[in-house]
Design a protein around this motif. Structure first.
Motif, mmCIF file in Angstrom:
data_model
loop_
_atom_site.group_PDB
_atom_site.id
_atom_site.type_symbol
_atom_site.label_atom_id
_atom_site.label_comp_id
_atom_site.label_asym_id
_atom_site.label_seq_id
_atom_site.Cartn_x
_atom_site.Cartn_y
_atom_site.Cartn_z
ATOM 1 N N SER A 114 0.850 -1.196 0.000
ATOM 2 C CA SER A 114 0.000 0.000 0.000
ATOM 3 C C SER A 114 0.882 1.242 0.000
ATOM 4 N N ALA A 115 0.543 2.202 -0.862
ATOM 5 C CA ALA A 115 1.392 3.388 -1.049
ATOM 6 C C ALA A 115 1.524 4.219 0.224
ATOM 7 N N ASN A 116 0.508 4.182 1.075
ATOM 8 C CA ASN A 116 0.511 5.052 2.264
ATOM 9 C C ASN A 116 1.361 4.544 3.414
ATOM 10 N N LEU A 117 1.864 3.325 3.310
ATOM 11 C CA LEU A 117 2.708 2.796 4.383
ATOM 12 C C LEU A 117 4.092 3.446 4.334
ATOM 13 N N THR A 118 4.602 3.805 5.498
ATOM 14 C CA THR A 118 5.925 4.431 5.556
ATOM 15 C C THR A 118 6.999 3.368 5.750
ATOM 16 N N GLY A 119 8.115 3.585 5.072
ATOM 17 C CA GLY A 119 9.217 2.642 5.162
ATOM 18 C C GLY A 119 9.532 2.039 3.805
ATOM 19 N N THR B 238 10.199 -2.866 8.184
ATOM 20 C CA THR B 238 10.088 -1.488 8.665
ATOM 21 C C THR B 238 8.654 -0.995 8.563
ATOM 22 N N LYS B 239 7.994 -1.344 7.461
ATOM 23 C CA LYS B 239 6.594 -0.963 7.280
ATOM 24 C C LYS B 239 5.717 -1.558 8.385
ATOM 25 N N GLU C 245 3.303 0.866 15.313
ATOM 26 C CA GLU C 245 3.421 2.071 16.136
ATOM 27 C C GLU C 245 2.248 3.017 15.900
ATOM 28 N N ASP C 246 1.859 3.162 14.626
ATOM 29 C CA ASP C 246 0.708 4.010 14.299
ATOM 30 C C ASP C 246 -0.572 3.450 14.912
ATOM 31 N N TRP C 247 -0.706 2.134 14.871
ATOM 32 C CA TRP C 247 -1.892 1.494 15.420
ATOM 33 C C TRP C 247 -1.988 1.722 16.930
ATOM 34 N N SER C 248 -0.860 1.656 17.600
ATOM 35 C CA SER C 248 -0.838 1.734 19.062
ATOM 36 C C SER C 248 -0.847 3.173 19.586
ATOM 37 N N ASN C 249 -0.606 4.133 18.723
ATOM 38 C CA ASN C 249 -0.604 5.532 19.131
ATOM 39 C C ASN C 249 -1.956 5.908 19.720
ATOM 40 N N LEU D 271 -4.964 2.633 2.918
ATOM 41 C CA LEU D 271 -4.327 1.314 2.937
ATOM 42 C C LEU D 271 -5.279 0.267 2.358
ATOM 43 N N GLU D 272 -4.692 -0.756 1.756
ATOM 44 C CA GLU D 272 -5.494 -1.829 1.161
ATOM 45 C C GLU D 272 -5.514 -3.048 2.088
ATOM 46 N N PHE D 273 -6.714 -3.601 2.258
ATOM 47 C CA PHE D 273 -6.912 -4.775 3.106
ATOM 48 C C PHE D 273 -7.546 -5.897 2.293
#
Length: 203
Positions: free
Chosen positions: A79-84, A89-90, A96-100, A167-169
């Motif tokens: 998915s293009a929106n994932l960082t890393g 790393t993604k 981390e984003d989920w747990s924020n 994101l794509e699921f």
């Protein structure tokens, strides 16, 4: 006070023996299920994919007849929106984003740390995200996507996590049409969790 007779004791002992015997049979069946479950998998060819957006009409996407069984959510690591750059790393950044706390709705499933550690060398496109069961799997899948953060029902509540939009699921199911659902399916669900190591969950 009720008098206990030898007949009462014999009856009670027979019941205890029966329960013990039944318990051993259950343990045998559970072991058999655990071994057999390794031979089946989610049908990815029949899986439904979607991109998470605020406008997503999940009721249309998952407009299927009622079925009981087990479902699997996966995340497309391309998915293009994932960082890393690297997939590991993604995954780490996604967790981390989920747990924020600012992104985490109330009554929502969390990252299972021990499973995150298992993904250090993960290099596949689709990351197993969540495994669950329900007597109406498509209704439950829709809850995972649409449920409001103020609802006390536990779910992923994906739409509420606006940082995941784009994101794509992918969602796959295994239909399990049995009379003794409450006895059989929890063991299958547990076995599939041990196989797929989904990143998100309550257990």
């Amino acid at each position: 006070m009720k008098k206990i007779t030898s007949d009462n004791l014999e009856c009670e002992n027979n019941i205890i023996d029966f329960i013990s015997s039944f318990d051993l049979k259950i343990s045998s069946f559970v072991n058999e299920i655990s071994n057999k479950i390794k031979e089946i998998s989610f049908d990815q060819e029949q899986a439904i994919t979607f991109v998470l957006t605020n406008d997503l009409d999940s009721k249309s996407v998952f407009n299927n007849p009622k079925k009981q069984g087990i479902y699997l959510f996966e995340l497309n690591l391309e998915s293009a929106n994932l960082t890393g750059t690297k997939r590991e790393t993604k995954i780490k950044n996604f967790a981390e984003d989920w747990s924020n706390k600012k992104n985490n709705p109330l009554f929502s499933s969390g990252v299972i740390k021990k499973r995150l550690e298992l993904r250090a060398n993960f290099n596949e496109q689709w990351l197993p995200l969540y495994v669950g069961k329900n007597k109406d799997v498509y209704k439950r899948i829709i809850e995972h996507i649409d449920l409001s953060s103020i609802k006390s029902t536990y779910a992923m509540k994906l739409k509420e996590r606006t940082n995941l939009h784009g994101l794509e699921f992918r969602v796959s199911i295994i239909e399990i049409d049995v009379n003794n659902y409450d006895f059989i399916v929890p063991h299958i669900e547990r076995s599939l969790r041990d196989i797929y190591h989904p990143l998100i969950g309550k257990q």
